[in-house]
Design a protein around this motif. Structure first.
Motif, mmCIF file in Angstrom:
data_model
loop_
_atom_site.group_PDB
_atom_site.id
_atom_site.type_symbol
_atom_site.label_atom_id
_atom_site.label_comp_id
_atom_site.label_asym_id
_atom_site.label_seq_id
_atom_site.Cartn_x
_atom_site.Cartn_y
_atom_site.Cartn_z
ATOM 1 N N ALA A 1 28.864 159.602 -1.668
ATOM 2 C CA ALA A 1 29.989 158.230 -2.079
ATOM 3 C C ALA A 1 30.809 157.413 -0.673
ATOM 4 O O ALA A 1 30.669 156.621 -0.830
ATOM 5 N N ALA A 2 30.308 158.716 0.147
ATOM 6 C CA ALA A 2 31.187 157.354 1.555
ATOM 7 C C ALA A 2 29.844 156.164 1.561
ATOM 8 O O ALA A 2 30.681 155.190 2.149
ATOM 9 N N SER A 3 28.711 156.483 1.501
ATOM 10 C CA SER A 3 27.889 155.870 2.698
ATOM 11 C C SER A 3 28.385 154.033 1.773
ATOM 12 O O SER A 3 27.777 153.564 1.661
ATOM 13 N N GLU A 4 28.755 154.385 0.338
ATOM 14 C CA GLU A 4 28.828 153.261 -0.912
ATOM 15 C C GLU A 4 30.086 152.438 -0.428
ATOM 16 O O GLU A 4 30.553 151.337 -0.972
ATOM 17 N N SER A 5 31.189 153.588 0.560
ATOM 18 C CA SER A 5 32.354 153.217 0.831
ATOM 19 C C SER A 5 33.104 151.857 1.996
ATOM 20 O O SER A 5 32.210 152.122 2.566
ATOM 21 N N GLN A 6 33.929 151.640 1.230
ATOM 22 C CA GLN A 6 34.482 150.735 2.855
ATOM 23 C C GLN A 6 35.625 151.087 4.164
ATOM 24 O O GLN A 6 36.079 150.868 4.524
ATOM 25 N N LEU A 7 36.220 152.401 3.022
ATOM 26 C CA LEU A 7 36.847 153.231 3.549
ATOM 27 C C LEU A 7 37.276 154.481 3.096
ATOM 28 O O LEU A 7 37.373 154.351 1.817
ATOM 29 N N ILE A 8 37.451 155.484 3.774
ATOM 30 C CA ILE A 8 37.611 156.798 3.127
ATOM 31 C C ILE A 8 38.669 157.156 3.596
ATOM 32 O O ILE A 8 39.313 156.874 4.641
ATOM 33 N N ILE A 9 39.304 158.080 2.454
ATOM 34 C CA ILE A 9 41.008 158.473 3.037
ATOM 35 C C ILE A 9 40.472 159.997 2.485
ATOM 36 O O ILE A 9 40.409 160.469 1.496
ATOM 37 N N SER A 10 40.767 160.664 3.479
ATOM 38 C CA SER A 10 41.216 162.148 3.273
ATOM 39 C C SER A 10 42.333 162.693 3.778
ATOM 40 O O SER A 10 43.306 162.305 4.846
ATOM 41 N N THR A 11 42.839 163.460 1.641
ATOM 42 C CA THR A 11 43.824 164.266 1.931
ATOM 43 C C THR A 11 44.193 165.478 2.076
ATOM 44 O O THR A 11 44.736 166.370 1.355
ATOM 45 N N LEU A 12 43.220 165.422 2.677
ATOM 46 C CA LEU A 12 42.564 167.085 2.681
ATOM 47 C C LEU A 12 43.528 167.947 4.111
ATOM 48 O O LEU A 12 44.059 167.143 4.569
ATOM 49 N N PRO A 13 44.306 168.767 3.812
ATOM 50 C CA PRO A 13 44.623 169.167 4.863
ATOM 51 C C PRO A 13 44.651 169.597 6.418
ATOM 52 O O PRO A 13 42.717 169.738 6.610
ATOM 53 N N GLY A 14 45.033 169.535 7.619
ATOM 54 C CA GLY A 14 44.748 169.401 8.962
ATOM 55 C C GLY A 14 43.971 170.251 9.281
ATOM 56 O O GLY A 14 42.767 170.215 10.140
ATOM 57 N N GLY A 15 43.978 171.271 8.638
ATOM 58 C CA GLY A 15 43.261 172.226 9.158
ATOM 59 C C GLY A 15 41.405 172.798 8.348
ATOM 60 O O GLY A 15 40.958 174.019 8.956
ATOM 61 N N SER A 16 41.798 171.908 6.919
ATOM 62 C CA SER A 16 40.268 172.101 6.353
ATOM 63 C C SER A 16 38.924 171.608 7.399
ATOM 64 O O SER A 16 39.187 171.132 7.799
ATOM 65 N N ASP A 17 38.622 172.608 7.330
ATOM 66 C CA ASP A 17 36.871 172.406 7.510
ATOM 67 C C ASP A 17 36.307 172.589 6.340
ATOM 68 O O ASP A 17 35.400 173.198 5.970
ATOM 69 N N THR A 18 34.980 171.514 6.436
ATOM 70 C CA THR A 18 35.071 170.753 5.307
ATOM 71 C C THR A 18 33.147 171.045 5.254
ATOM 72 O O THR A 18 32.275 171.294 3.987
ATOM 73 N N GLY A 19 32.954 171.435 6.310
ATOM 74 C CA GLY A 19 31.580 170.975 6.681
ATOM 75 C C GLY A 19 30.538 169.933 6.265
ATOM 76 O O GLY A 19 29.053 169.887 6.822
ATOM 77 N N LEU A 20 31.365 169.239 6.251
ATOM 78 C CA LEU A 20 30.832 168.403 6.061
ATOM 79 C C LEU A 20 30.122 167.276 7.415
ATOM 80 O O LEU A 20 31.168 167.120 8.181
ATOM 81 N N VAL A 21 28.888 166.187 7.619
ATOM 82 C CA VAL A 21 28.235 165.901 8.654
ATOM 83 C C VAL A 21 28.222 164.744 8.378
ATOM 84 O O VAL A 21 27.466 164.449 8.824
ATOM 85 N N PHE A 22 28.887 163.954 8.500
ATOM 86 C CA PHE A 22 28.555 162.252 8.630
ATOM 87 C C PHE A 22 27.797 161.780 9.559
ATOM 88 O O PHE A 22 28.059 162.404 10.701
ATOM 89 N N ASP A 23 26.901 160.756 9.974
ATOM 90 C CA ASP A 23 25.830 160.533 10.802
ATOM 91 C C ASP A 23 26.680 158.904 11.520
ATOM 92 O O ASP A 23 27.659 158.343 10.855
ATOM 93 N N ALA A 24 26.840 159.005 12.704
ATOM 94 C CA ALA A 24 26.958 157.891 13.360
ATOM 95 C C ALA A 24 27.107 156.882 12.532
ATOM 96 O O ALA A 24 27.555 156.052 12.729
ATOM 97 N N GLU A 25 25.738 156.565 11.930
ATOM 98 C CA GLU A 25 25.750 154.734 11.593
ATOM 99 C C GLU A 25 27.361 154.907 10.768
ATOM 100 O O GLU A 25 27.955 153.161 10.567
ATOM 101 N N LEU A 26 27.408 155.861 9.709
ATOM 102 C CA LEU A 26 28.381 155.209 8.507
ATOM 103 C C LEU A 26 29.596 155.258 9.595
ATOM 104 O O LEU A 26 30.532 154.874 8.583
ATOM 105 N N ILE A 27 30.016 156.161 10.150
ATOM 106 C CA ILE A 27 30.977 156.371 11.072
ATOM 107 C C ILE A 27 31.577 155.375 11.509
ATOM 108 O O ILE A 27 32.163 154.642 11.921
ATOM 109 N N GLY A 28 30.137 154.645 11.922
ATOM 110 C CA GLY A 28 30.342 152.940 12.704
ATOM 111 C C GLY A 28 30.548 152.015 11.891
ATOM 112 O O GLY A 28 31.702 151.260 12.907
#
Length: 284
Positions: free
Chosen positions: A182-209
């Motif tokens: 879903a994030a790969s199709e987006s222009q913005l990611i908004i995380s509303t998860l608690p700060g201590g949450s670890d989703t286990g998700l690993v985003f690649d550098a290209e998307l992060i960039g």
């Protein structure tokens, strides 16, 4: 002395007392701002026991839906999102009234604009709680046409369709594990998860960039997700900006009873609030 407070659970980490106190000092007001640890079953009794010296409350998790139910009247943003994060007490005795507001949407939009993010056609939201409803409305204000909400239990987030429909958005709800696609199709990611949450998700550098991450959490900082953006040099926006901007609107409400009424020398008030927030940074 006029009294105010932030209510929620957990609440010990909240920077709201520092931020609000700085605002009232800047305005020359001898007002006190406290914090109280409260859960939903305790809120009604707490509000009902406050004396005439109380002016209002900031609400954080998990009280935003309960505050909506207890308010005598609410603004349109609170009605659509189903979440009240600000309660204003007016009148006295039998004429006492609780007015509910949602300043989170303005907080998100204004803090994103401060970092140069003023539009996004497609937005991915992580988490499905009360702040996600505000994030949906904020996405609409950014001109989004489609929003994907990724949550651990999609069935529990079905109520968000009402907010999306009211905002004129196409909404898709997917399992949290599908957030990468879903994030790969987006222009913005908004995380509303608690700060201590670890989703286990690993985003690649290209998307992060190429996709900014707006993480509403600010304690601990950075979050596990935010740390990925930091490490890869992506655009990471802290929820501390949301806290500051939504608090500014709360101060307007508490002082003037109007979220749209600018404060005297508002720029100086906001600088004082920002300095207070940064004077004791929250660390992960």
């Amino acid at each position: 002395m006029t009294r105010l407070a932030v209510l929620g659970s957990p609440i010990a980490h909240s920077k709201s007392p520092d931020i609000h106190s700085a605002a009232y000092r800047s305005l020359g007001l001898d007002w006190g701002y406290e914090r109280f640890e409260l859960t939903e079953p305790e809120l009604a009794a707490f509000l009902g026991s406050r004396g005439p010296d109380w002016r209002g409350f900031s609400l954080t998790m998990p009280l935003k839906a309960e505050a909506l139910a207890l308010a005598d009247e609410v603004d349109e943003t609170a009605r659509v999102t189903g979440a009240v994060n600000t309660l204003l007490l007016t009148g006295s005795g039998s004429e006492r009234q609780l007015s509910g507001f949602n300043t989170d949407v303005a907080g998100i939009v204004n803090s994103l604009a401060e970092h140069g993010v003023r539009e996004a056609a497609n937005v991915c939201i992580l988490g499905g709680g009360a702040t996600a409803a505000s994030a949906i409305m904020a996405a609409a204000a950014l001109g989004a046409q489609a929003v994907t909400v990724a949550v651990r239990t999609p069935a529990k987030a079905e109520g968000l369709h009402r907010q999306a429909e009211a905002a004129g958005l196409a909404l898709r709800i997917v399992p949290l594990g599908d957030a990468l696609a879903a994030a790969s199709e987006s222009q913005l990611i908004i995380s509303t998860l608690p700060g201590g949450s670890d989703t286990g998700l690993v985003f690649d550098a290209e998307l992060i960039g190429r996709v900014a991450l707006y993480d509403v959490a600010y304690a601990p900082w950075p979050s596990a997700l935010g740390a990925q953006w930091q490490a890869a040099g992506g655009q990471l926006i802290s929820g501390l900006g949301m806290l500051l901007h939504q608090a500014l609107v709360q101060v307007r409400i508490f002082v003037a009873g109007d979220p749209f009424a600018p404060l005297p020398d508002e720029a100086a008030v906001f600088r004082a609030m920002t300095a207070a927030a940064l004077s004791n940074p929250v660390k992960g």
